[in-house]
Scaffold this motif. Structure first.
Motif, PDB file in Angstrom:
ATOM      1  N   ASP A 167       0.844  -1.192   0.000  1.00  0.00           N
ATOM      2  CA  ASP A 167       0.000   0.000   0.000  1.00  0.00           C
ATOM      3  C   ASP A 167       0.878   1.240   0.000  1.00  0.00           C
ATOM      4  OD1 ASP A 167      -2.494  -1.241   0.020  1.00  0.00           O
ATOM      5  OD2 ASP A 167      -2.430  -1.539   2.193  1.00  0.00           O
ATOM      6  N   GLY A 168       0.706   2.058  -1.030  1.00  0.00           N
ATOM      7  CA  GLY A 168       1.467   3.288  -1.119  1.00  0.00           C
ATOM      8  C   GLY A 168       0.623   4.477  -0.690  1.00  0.00           C
ATOM      9  N   ASP A 169       0.813   5.570  -1.359  1.00  0.00           N
ATOM     10  CA  ASP A 169       0.087   6.798  -1.064  1.00  0.00           C
ATOM     11  C   ASP A 169      -1.228   6.798  -1.837  1.00  0.00           C
ATOM     12  OD1 ASP A 169      -0.855   9.360  -0.723  1.00  0.00           O
ATOM     13  OD2 ASP A 169       1.052  10.343  -1.162  1.00  0.00           O
ATOM     14  N   ARG A 170      -2.365   6.796  -1.125  1.00  0.00           N
ATOM     15  CA  ARG A 170      -3.660   6.771  -1.805  1.00  0.00           C
ATOM     16  C   ARG A 170      -3.849   7.964  -2.729  1.00  0.00           C
ATOM     17  NH1 ARG A 170      -8.186   4.709   2.628  1.00  0.00           N
ATOM     18  NH2 ARG A 170      -7.242   2.654   3.015  1.00  0.00           N
ATOM     19  N   ASP A 171      -3.224   9.065  -2.390  1.00  0.00           N
ATOM     20  CA  ASP A 171      -3.303  10.259  -3.229  1.00  0.00           C
ATOM     21  C   ASP A 171      -2.055  10.425  -4.085  1.00  0.00           C
ATOM     22  OD1 ASP A 171      -5.792  10.993  -2.082  1.00  0.00           O
ATOM     23  OD2 ASP A 171      -4.745  11.831  -0.347  1.00  0.00           O
ATOM     24  N   GLY A 172      -1.278   9.356  -4.190  1.00  0.00           N
ATOM     25  CA  GLY A 172      -0.011   9.427  -4.920  1.00  0.00           C
ATOM     26  C   GLY A 172      -0.208   9.600  -6.412  1.00  0.00           C
ATOM     27  N   ALA A 173       0.865   9.959  -7.072  1.00  0.00           N
ATOM     28  CA  ALA A 173       0.824  10.228  -8.511  1.00  0.00           C
ATOM     29  C   ALA A 173       0.772   8.931  -9.299  1.00  0.00           C
ATOM     30  CB  ALA A 173       2.057  11.038  -8.911  1.00  0.00           C
ATOM     31  N   SER A 174       0.289   9.027 -10.520  1.00  0.00           N
ATOM     32  CA  SER A 174       0.403   7.925 -11.464  1.00  0.00           C
ATOM     33  C   SER A 174       1.840   7.878 -11.981  1.00  0.00           C
ATOM     34  CB  SER A 174      -0.558   8.129 -12.631  1.00  0.00           C
ATOM     35  OG  SER A 174      -0.158   9.275 -13.388  1.00  0.00           O
ATOM     36  N   LEU A 175       2.181   6.789 -12.637  1.00  0.00           N
ATOM     37  CA  LEU A 175       3.522   6.690 -13.216  1.00  0.00           C
ATOM     38  C   LEU A 175       3.740   7.801 -14.238  1.00  0.00           C
ATOM     39  CD1 LEU A 175       6.200   5.127 -13.512  1.00  0.00           C
ATOM     40  CD2 LEU A 175       5.064   3.711 -15.245  1.00  0.00           C
ATOM     41  N   GLU A 176       2.715   8.116 -15.007  1.00  0.00           N
ATOM     42  CA  GLU A 176       2.842   9.178 -16.016  1.00  0.00           C
ATOM     43  C   GLU A 176       3.127  10.528 -15.353  1.00  0.00           C
ATOM     44  OE1 GLU A 176       0.969   5.728 -17.582  1.00  0.00           O
ATOM     45  OE2 GLU A 176       0.401   6.945 -15.831  1.00  0.00           O
ATOM     46  N   GLU A 220       7.312  14.749 -13.723  1.00  0.00           N
ATOM     47  CA  GLU A 220       7.967  15.519 -12.661  1.00  0.00           C
ATOM     48  C   GLU A 220       9.443  15.150 -12.498  1.00  0.00           C
ATOM     49  OE1 GLU A 220       5.499  14.537  -9.379  1.00  0.00           O
ATOM     50  OE2 GLU A 220       3.773  15.683 -10.124  1.00  0.00           O
ATOM     51  N   THR A 221       9.990  14.418 -13.447  1.00  0.00           N
ATOM     52  CA  THR A 221      11.385  13.969 -13.364  1.00  0.00           C
ATOM     53  C   THR A 221      12.283  14.889 -14.180  1.00  0.00           C
ATOM     54  OG1 THR A 221      10.705  11.667 -13.057  1.00  0.00           O
ATOM     55  CG2 THR A 221      12.958  12.058 -13.833  1.00  0.00           C
ATOM     56  N   GLU A 222      13.294  15.438 -13.538  1.00  0.00           N
ATOM     57  CA  GLU A 222      14.252  16.296 -14.242  1.00  0.00           C
ATOM     58  C   GLU A 222      15.201  15.464 -15.082  1.00  0.00           C
ATOM     59  OE1 GLU A 222      17.738  19.580 -13.237  1.00  0.00           O
ATOM     60  OE2 GLU A 222      16.175  19.143 -11.755  1.00  0.00           O
ATOM     61  N   ARG A 223      15.781  14.435 -14.471  1.00  0.00           N
ATOM     62  CA  ARG A 223      16.625  13.500 -15.225  1.00  0.00           C
ATOM     63  C   ARG A 223      16.683  12.183 -14.463  1.00  0.00           C
ATOM     64  NH1 ARG A 223      21.865  11.499 -16.500  1.00  0.00           N
ATOM     65  NH2 ARG A 223      22.246  11.529 -18.758  1.00  0.00           N
ATOM     66  N   GLY A 224      16.372  11.112 -15.151  1.00  0.00           N
ATOM     67  CA  GLY A 224      16.400   9.804 -14.509  1.00  0.00           C
ATOM     68  C   GLY A 224      16.064   8.719 -15.503  1.00  0.00           C
ATOM     69  N   LEU A 225      15.984   7.490 -15.001  1.00  0.00           N
ATOM     70  CA  LEU A 225      15.661   6.333 -15.825  1.00  0.00           C
ATOM     71  C   LEU A 225      14.262   5.828 -15.491  1.00  0.00           C
ATOM     72  CD1 LEU A 225      18.993   4.275 -15.620  1.00  0.00           C
ATOM     73  CD2 LEU A 225      18.302   5.925 -17.379  1.00  0.00           C
ATOM     74  N   LEU A 226      13.578   5.340 -16.503  1.00  0.00           N
ATOM     75  CA  LEU A 226      12.329   4.609 -16.340  1.00  0.00           C
ATOM     76  C   LEU A 226      12.658   3.146 -16.610  1.00  0.00           C
ATOM     77  CD1 LEU A 226       9.257   4.313 -16.028  1.00  0.00           C
ATOM     78  CD2 LEU A 226       9.050   4.921 -18.460  1.00  0.00           C
ATOM     79  N   LEU A 227      12.566   2.318 -15.569  1.00  0.00           N
ATOM     80  CA  LEU A 227      12.998   0.915 -15.645  1.00  0.00           C
ATOM     81  C   LEU A 227      11.763   0.020 -15.661  1.00  0.00           C
ATOM     82  CD1 LEU A 227      15.043  -1.369 -15.480  1.00  0.00           C
ATOM     83  CD2 LEU A 227      15.260  -0.932 -13.017  1.00  0.00           C
ATOM     84  N   ASP A 275      13.933  -5.326 -22.227  1.00  0.00           N
ATOM     85  CA  ASP A 275      12.701  -4.872 -22.888  1.00  0.00           C
ATOM     86  C   ASP A 275      12.230  -3.504 -22.429  1.00  0.00           C
ATOM     87  OD1 ASP A 275      12.460  -7.073 -24.543  1.00  0.00           O
ATOM     88  OD2 ASP A 275      11.348  -8.233 -23.053  1.00  0.00           O
ATOM     89  N   GLY A 276      13.182  -2.600 -22.207  1.00  0.00           N
ATOM     90  CA  GLY A 276      12.761  -1.236 -21.982  1.00  0.00           C
ATOM     91  C   GLY A 276      13.328  -0.538 -20.773  1.00  0.00           C
ATOM     92  N   VAL A 277      14.478   0.139 -20.971  1.00  0.00           N
ATOM     93  CA  VAL A 277      14.997   1.112 -20.003  1.00  0.00           C
ATOM     94  C   VAL A 277      15.066   2.430 -20.762  1.00  0.00           C
ATOM     95  CG1 VAL A 277      16.782   1.683 -18.346  1.00  0.00           C
ATOM     96  CG2 VAL A 277      16.451  -0.700 -19.040  1.00  0.00           C
ATOM     97  N   TYR A 278      14.484   3.495 -20.209  1.00  0.00           N
ATOM     98  CA  TYR A 278      14.349   4.743 -20.956  1.00  0.00           C
ATOM     99  C   TYR A 278      14.927   5.903 -20.156  1.00  0.00           C
ATOM    100  CZ  TYR A 278      10.992   1.677 -23.217  1.00  0.00           C
ATOM    101  OH  TYR A 278      10.394   0.607 -23.844  1.00  0.00           O
ATOM    102  N   LEU A 279      15.503   6.859 -20.865  1.00  0.00           N
ATOM    103  CA  LEU A 279      16.007   8.081 -20.245  1.00  0.00           C
ATOM    104  C   LEU A 279      14.899   9.128 -20.235  1.00  0.00           C
ATOM    105  CD1 LEU A 279      18.330   9.799 -19.089  1.00  0.00           C
ATOM    106  CD2 LEU A 279      18.851  10.482 -21.458  1.00  0.00           C
ATOM    107  N   VAL A 280      14.664   9.690 -19.047  1.00  0.00           N
ATOM    108  CA  VAL A 280      13.689  10.766 -18.881  1.00  0.00           C
ATOM    109  C   VAL A 280      14.447  12.060 -18.583  1.00  0.00           C
ATOM    110  CG1 VAL A 280      11.692  11.598 -17.577  1.00  0.00           C
ATOM    111  CG2 VAL A 280      12.002   9.140 -17.957  1.00  0.00           C
ATOM    112  N   GLU A 281      14.174  13.111 -19.323  1.00  0.00           N
ATOM    113  CA  GLU A 281      14.758  14.427 -19.068  1.00  0.00           C
ATOM    114  C   GLU A 281      13.675  15.491 -19.220  1.00  0.00           C
ATOM    115  OE1 GLU A 281      19.474  14.270 -20.157  1.00  0.00           O
ATOM    116  OE2 GLU A 281      18.080  14.626 -21.824  1.00  0.00           O
ATOM    117  N   ASN A 282      13.648  16.401 -18.254  1.00  0.00           N
ATOM    118  CA  ASN A 282      12.696  17.510 -18.277  1.00  0.00           C
ATOM    119  C   ASN A 282      11.253  17.041 -18.472  1.00  0.00           C
ATOM    120  OD1 ASN A 282      14.857  19.388 -18.022  1.00  0.00           O
ATOM    121  ND2 ASN A 282      15.262  19.147 -20.220  1.00  0.00           N
ATOM    122  N   GLY A 283      10.933  15.937 -17.808  1.00  0.00           N
ATOM    123  CA  GLY A 283       9.562  15.457 -17.797  1.00  0.00           C
ATOM    124  C   GLY A 283       9.122  14.677 -19.005  1.00  0.00           C
ATOM    125  N   LYS A 284      10.060  14.353 -19.910  1.00  0.00           N
ATOM    126  CA  LYS A 284       9.697  13.601 -21.104  1.00  0.00           C
ATOM    127  C   LYS A 284      10.696  12.478 -21.347  1.00  0.00           C
ATOM    128  CE  LYS A 284       7.272  17.347 -23.494  1.00  0.00           C
ATOM    129  NZ  LYS A 284       7.175  18.123 -24.762  1.00  0.00           N
TER     130      LYS A 284
END
Length: 462
Positions: free
Chosen positions: A349-358, A363-370, A392-401
């Protein structure tokens, strides 16, 4: 073919042991498989097994012989019982021995016919899959995968007079989308009880989005990266943390939950977030057996002597604090604690009001989507350090995209240590792990953000 209740009754009648448990599992399965946007096979199968546990009381302790075979008629039962008794008489006293479970009130429908699945479960799913094949063919992309639905009726009877019965529906969908040249690949999967809740269009649209992301290839070195883990990836890690949550191993100093001087880490704060890791046989959509069904013993966590014992809801981690570990009735007596059997589902159980993955990506400045882990293996049980590969899918996220797909990595991480390093927790949703779904499918997890996930080396796997 004999009725399953006739088989358990025949086994108990034939037994000359001090105690006897008989378990019949009646299993039916139907499946569809496809490759390159075309259905390749479909099939149905039925299997049945009988497990007999024969126990013998001696001055030095109680031994048990356990034998499982495929059976069709009562004529085959006597030989199986004799084999179980021979094994039990020759066995050493069992350290998980307990008196067999006595009858208690319950509302099982023992007399109902075994449940059965059929290809009709795919009545709505199959046409939607056909539509997806046409769309992907037109887009010069290919879908591979399978859909599988199972129904298992388990009948548990003991020489004490206990009778319990449970019907378990279980389905999974695994899809792999590939570009025409097979250079790009993405995976998605889900668990379902009956396929009525499967939105094929939504699943394949998600795969198409990932293949589009992968049109751009980015090479990154090994290192620690801020990483978003979707629910399926979190499930792969938490399932392993659950499987190793043995009170016996902890008290004997052999796992990550061990404390000093024979103590455990129960009561320790594992996460700064109010995360609760729990299991509940009555969890909607993830229902599982409310009593023990054990065709073999597993040290400290499952015992054939506990067959038929009630399996209540359990909270393993509560508000970030370790609150319980799995233990058999025998180990519970030795440690003066309550028995805590494993349950066939797992919910974080996480945050009931938490964000979706999208939203987390946005909201990610720079990171990986694993999106997918593979070939997970344990390195160190004391820290629960795991290693494995991305796939089958590791992606670079920068500036929210999402900017593109990156090379694969080998990772080294402990799921218990990760709990203390998570910086964001999303909403909990039903999910299917990639690595462990052959063995454990009923999970619900949130997406999480980890600031320093350890991608230890670059992998050439693809």
């Amino acid at each position: 073919m004999s009725d399953p209740r006739e088989l358990v009754d025949a086994a108990l009648s034939a037994s000359t042991a001090d105690g006897c448990v008989a378990i019949v599992e009646e299993h039916s399965e139907t499946n569809l498989r496809w490759a390159g946007n075309s259905l390749t096979t479909n099939g149905q199968m039925r299997t049945r097994s009988l497990t007999v546990v024969s126990t013998f009381d001696r001055a030095e302790g109680t031994s048990a012989g356990v034998v499982t075979r495929a059976v069709s008629t009562v004529d085959e039962v006597a030989d199986l019982v004799r084999a179980s008794e021979t094994a039990g008489r020759g066995a050493d006293p069992a350290d998980d021995a307990s008196p067999l479970v006595e009858p208690y009130p319950h509302d099982d429908n023992w007399d109902a016919d075994p449940a059965e699945t059929s290809v009709a479960v795919f009545e709505r799913f199959a046409p939607a899959l056909g539509d997806a094949f046409k769309q992907w063919q037109a887009a010069d992309r290919a879908l591979f995968g399978f859909a599988e639905h199972q129904m298992t009726s388990s009948f548990v009877a003991t020489s004490t007079g206990l009778r319990r019965r449970f019907d378990q529906p279980d389905g999974r969908l695994e899809l792999n989308g590939k570009s025409a040249d097979f250079a790009r690949s993405a995976w998605s999967g889900l668990h379902t009880r009956d396929f009525s809740d499967v939105d094929v269009a939504a699943v394949v649209d998600g795969l198409a989005q990932r293949l589009t992301w992968a049109e751009k290839r980015i090479e990154l070195p090994a290192g620690r990266y801020e990483t978003l883990l979707p629910p399926s990836t979190v499930a792969d890690l938490m399932i392993y943390a659950y499987w190793t949550a043995s009170a016996r191993d902890a008290e004997e100093g052999r796992n990550v939950y061990a404390g000093p001087d024979g103590a455990t880490r129960i009561g320790e704060q594992l996460s700064p977030h109010p995360l609760t890791l729990r299991s509940d046989p009555d969890e909607p959509g993830l229902q599982c057996a409310p009593f023990e069904i054990a065709t073999q013993s597993a040290a400290g966590v499952q015992s054939v002597f506990d067959n038929g014992a009630p399996v209540p809801a359990a909270s393993w981690i509560t508000e970030g604090r370790l609150t319980d570990l799995a233990r058999t009735r025998a180990w519970a007596r030795k440690s003066e604690a309550a028995p805590r059997p494993y349950v066939g589902n797992l919910i974080l159980d996480g945050d009931r009001d938490g964000a979706s993955l999208e939203q987390m990506v946005a909201e990610t400045e720079r990171g990986l989507l694993l999106t997918c882990l593979w070939y997970i293996r344990e390195v160190d049980p004391q820290t629960l350090l795991l290693t494995g590969l991305t796939r089958d899918g590791v992606y670079l996220v920068e500036n929210g995209k999402v900017q593109g797909a990156v090379n694969n990595f080998r990772f080294n991480e402990s799921p218990v240590d990760l709990l203390g390093r998570i910086t964001e927790v999303g909403r909990t949703e039903p999910t299917l792990s990639r690595e462990w779904n052959d063995y454990f499918r009923r999970t619900a997890m949130p997406a999480v953000r980890v600031p320093d996930f350890n991608m230890s080396t670059v992998s050439q796997a693809s």
